[in-house]
Design a protein around this motif. Structure first.
Motif, mmCIF file in Angstrom:
data_model
loop_
_atom_site.group_PDB
_atom_site.id
_atom_site.type_symbol
_atom_site.label_atom_id
_atom_site.label_comp_id
_atom_site.label_asym_id
_atom_site.label_seq_id
_atom_site.Cartn_x
_atom_site.Cartn_y
_atom_site.Cartn_z
ATOM 1 N N LEU A 188 0.826 -1.202 0.000
ATOM 2 C CA LEU A 188 0.000 0.000 0.000
ATOM 3 C C LEU A 188 0.865 1.260 0.000
ATOM 4 N N GLY A 189 2.001 1.194 0.700
ATOM 5 C CA GLY A 189 2.924 2.324 0.676
ATOM 6 C C GLY A 189 3.478 2.571 -0.709
ATOM 7 N N ALA A 190 3.848 1.491 -1.407
ATOM 8 C CA ALA A 190 4.359 1.627 -2.774
ATOM 9 C C ALA A 190 3.273 2.155 -3.705
ATOM 10 N N CYS A 191 2.040 1.689 -3.526
ATOM 11 C CA CYS A 191 0.920 2.177 -4.335
ATOM 12 C C CYS A 191 0.755 3.685 -4.179
ATOM 13 N N LEU A 192 0.846 4.153 -2.946
ATOM 14 C CA LEU A 192 0.677 5.579 -2.682
ATOM 15 C C LEU A 192 1.776 6.391 -3.358
ATOM 16 N N LEU A 193 3.020 5.908 -3.274
ATOM 17 C CA LEU A 193 4.134 6.624 -3.888
ATOM 18 C C LEU A 193 3.949 6.746 -5.395
ATOM 19 N N VAL A 194 3.506 5.650 -6.005
ATOM 20 C CA VAL A 194 3.308 5.654 -7.457
ATOM 21 C C VAL A 194 2.113 6.523 -7.841
ATOM 22 N N ALA A 195 1.050 6.444 -7.066
ATOM 23 C CA ALA A 195 -0.202 7.108 -7.434
ATOM 24 C C ALA A 195 -0.119 8.623 -7.340
ATOM 25 N N ILE A 196 0.664 9.148 -6.397
ATOM 26 C CA ILE A 196 0.649 10.593 -6.194
ATOM 27 C C ILE A 196 1.467 11.346 -7.240
ATOM 28 N N VAL A 197 2.285 10.630 -8.013
ATOM 29 C CA VAL A 197 3.091 11.304 -9.045
ATOM 30 C C VAL A 197 2.267 11.397 -10.326
ATOM 31 N N PRO A 198 2.060 12.601 -10.856
ATOM 32 C CA PRO A 198 1.196 12.773 -12.031
ATOM 33 C C PRO A 198 1.707 12.044 -13.269
ATOM 34 N N GLY A 199 0.778 11.403 -13.980
ATOM 35 C CA GLY A 199 1.065 10.770 -15.257
ATOM 36 C C GLY A 199 0.055 11.243 -16.290
ATOM 37 N N PRO A 200 -0.047 10.544 -17.418
ATOM 38 C CA PRO A 200 -0.989 10.948 -18.468
ATOM 39 C C PRO A 200 -2.429 11.050 -17.980
ATOM 40 N N SER A 201 -2.859 10.100 -17.156
ATOM 41 C CA SER A 201 -4.243 10.128 -16.670
ATOM 42 C C SER A 201 -4.502 11.350 -15.801
ATOM 43 N N VAL A 202 -3.545 11.657 -14.924
ATOM 44 C CA VAL A 202 -3.712 12.831 -14.053
ATOM 45 C C VAL A 202 -3.771 14.105 -14.886
ATOM 46 N N THR A 203 -2.980 14.156 -15.953
ATOM 47 C CA THR A 203 -3.005 15.317 -16.829
ATOM 48 C C THR A 203 -4.407 15.556 -17.386
ATOM 49 N N VAL A 204 -5.052 14.499 -17.837
ATOM 50 C CA VAL A 204 -6.402 14.617 -18.387
ATOM 51 C C VAL A 204 -7.403 14.965 -17.288
ATOM 52 N N ILE A 205 -7.232 14.361 -16.111
ATOM 53 C CA ILE A 205 -8.111 14.659 -14.983
ATOM 54 C C ILE A 205 -8.040 16.140 -14.620
ATOM 55 N N VAL A 206 -6.822 16.643 -14.477
ATOM 56 C CA VAL A 206 -6.623 18.033 -14.084
ATOM 57 C C VAL A 206 -7.144 18.989 -15.158
ATOM 58 N N ALA A 207 -6.856 18.676 -16.428
ATOM 59 C CA ALA A 207 -7.297 19.547 -17.515
ATOM 60 C C ALA A 207 -8.813 19.699 -17.517
ATOM 61 N N ASN A 208 -9.517 18.597 -17.331
ATOM 62 C CA ASN A 208 -10.975 18.662 -17.339
ATOM 63 C C ASN A 208 -11.530 19.319 -16.080
ATOM 64 N N ALA A 209 -10.901 19.057 -14.930
ATOM 65 C CA ALA A 209 -11.366 19.676 -13.695
ATOM 66 C C ALA A 209 -11.150 21.185 -13.725
ATOM 67 N N LEU A 210 -10.023 21.617 -14.282
ATOM 68 C CA LEU A 210 -9.763 23.051 -14.389
ATOM 69 C C LEU A 210 -10.749 23.725 -15.329
ATOM 70 N N ALA A 211 -11.049 23.049 -16.442
ATOM 71 C CA ALA A 211 -11.901 23.655 -17.462
ATOM 72 C C ALA A 211 -13.377 23.596 -17.110
ATOM 73 N N ARG A 212 -13.830 22.498 -16.475
ATOM 74 C CA ARG A 212 -15.268 22.303 -16.318
ATOM 75 C C ARG A 212 -15.707 21.890 -14.932
ATOM 76 N N GLY A 213 -14.781 21.882 -13.976
ATOM 77 C CA GLY A 213 -15.177 21.632 -12.602
ATOM 78 C C GLY A 213 -14.836 20.240 -12.103
ATOM 79 N N THR A 214 -15.048 20.058 -10.818
ATOM 80 C CA THR A 214 -14.676 18.815 -10.139
ATOM 81 C C THR A 214 -15.404 17.603 -10.703
#
Length: 206
Positions: A11-37
């Motif tokens: 679970l510790g390793a999962c957390l370390l990997v998950a918190i670093v932004p990748g392609p999916s996070v980029t799309v998540i952030v782009a849409n949240a910034l443009a159109r909300g949570t």
């Protein structure tokens, strides 16, 4: 099925990997910034549906490997440990930029979820990562398929939580996602992941 000694470091390793932004996070952030949570969370749902499919593929492949080529499993784990070290090195060198993905206007929640699913499925690095990461915590003396599925679901739980946090933060306060802060998190995670990969490799050779 999973011992506490395996579950905690996993679970510790999962957390370390998950918190670093990748392609999916980029799309998540782009849409949240443009159109909300809500838009960001729809992408999260889609990406993790894609991860579930890839986890199933990895579980099927690993079950076959253990059944027909059990001797190769230790080599697979060594290759996976080396990949984790390389991934940690890439995290250390990350600039902290979240990417330049643009969110299209006028999409429904279901369309956004499908977009997230396609982003996950179309990213071969995600499948490679799961193939390298999950075997590190599999007990070869037990059936591989259920272990991989449980590990995959736990990874989805951790990563889904961190992705949802990205969506919430991006939807409410863009300034909190500064490049400097993301870079710091990435570097710390990279060092720990490299150390963990080296430890796993040494454990396999011991």
């Amino acid at each position: 099925m999973l011992s506490l000694a395996t579950l905690i470091p996993y679970l510790g390793a999962c957390l370390l990997v998950a918190i670093v932004p990748g392609p999916s996070v980029t799309v998540i952030v782009a849409n949240a910034l443009a159109r909300g949570t809500r838009a960001g969370l729809a992408i999260v749902a889609g990406t993790h549906a894609g991860i579930l499919v890839m986890t199933f593929v990895v579980a099927m492949g690993m079950q076959a490997l253990v059944a027909f080529m059990g001797w190769a499993f230790d080599w697979l784990k060594l290759v996976g440990a080396a990949y984790l070290i390389w991934l940690g090195f890439k995290m250390w060198r990350a600039t902290g930029e979240l990417g330049t993905a643009q969110a299209e206007q006028g999409k429904s929640t279901s369309q956004l979820a499908i977009e997230g699913f396609l982003v996950a499925i179309a990213n071969p690095k995600a499948l490679i990562f799961l193939s390298a990461f999950l075997p590190q915590f599999v007990d070869i003396n037990r059936p591989a398929f259920p272990q991989v599925m449980i590990l995959g679901l736990l990874f989805m739980l951790v990563a889904g939580t961190t992705d949802a946090v990205y969506a919430l933060v991006a939807g409410r306060a863009r300034g909190l996602l500064s490049a400097a802060r993301v870079r710091l998190v990435s570097r710390v995670s990279g060092v720990i992941l490299m150390a963990g990969g080296a430890w796993l490799a040494l454990m396999k050779r011991a």
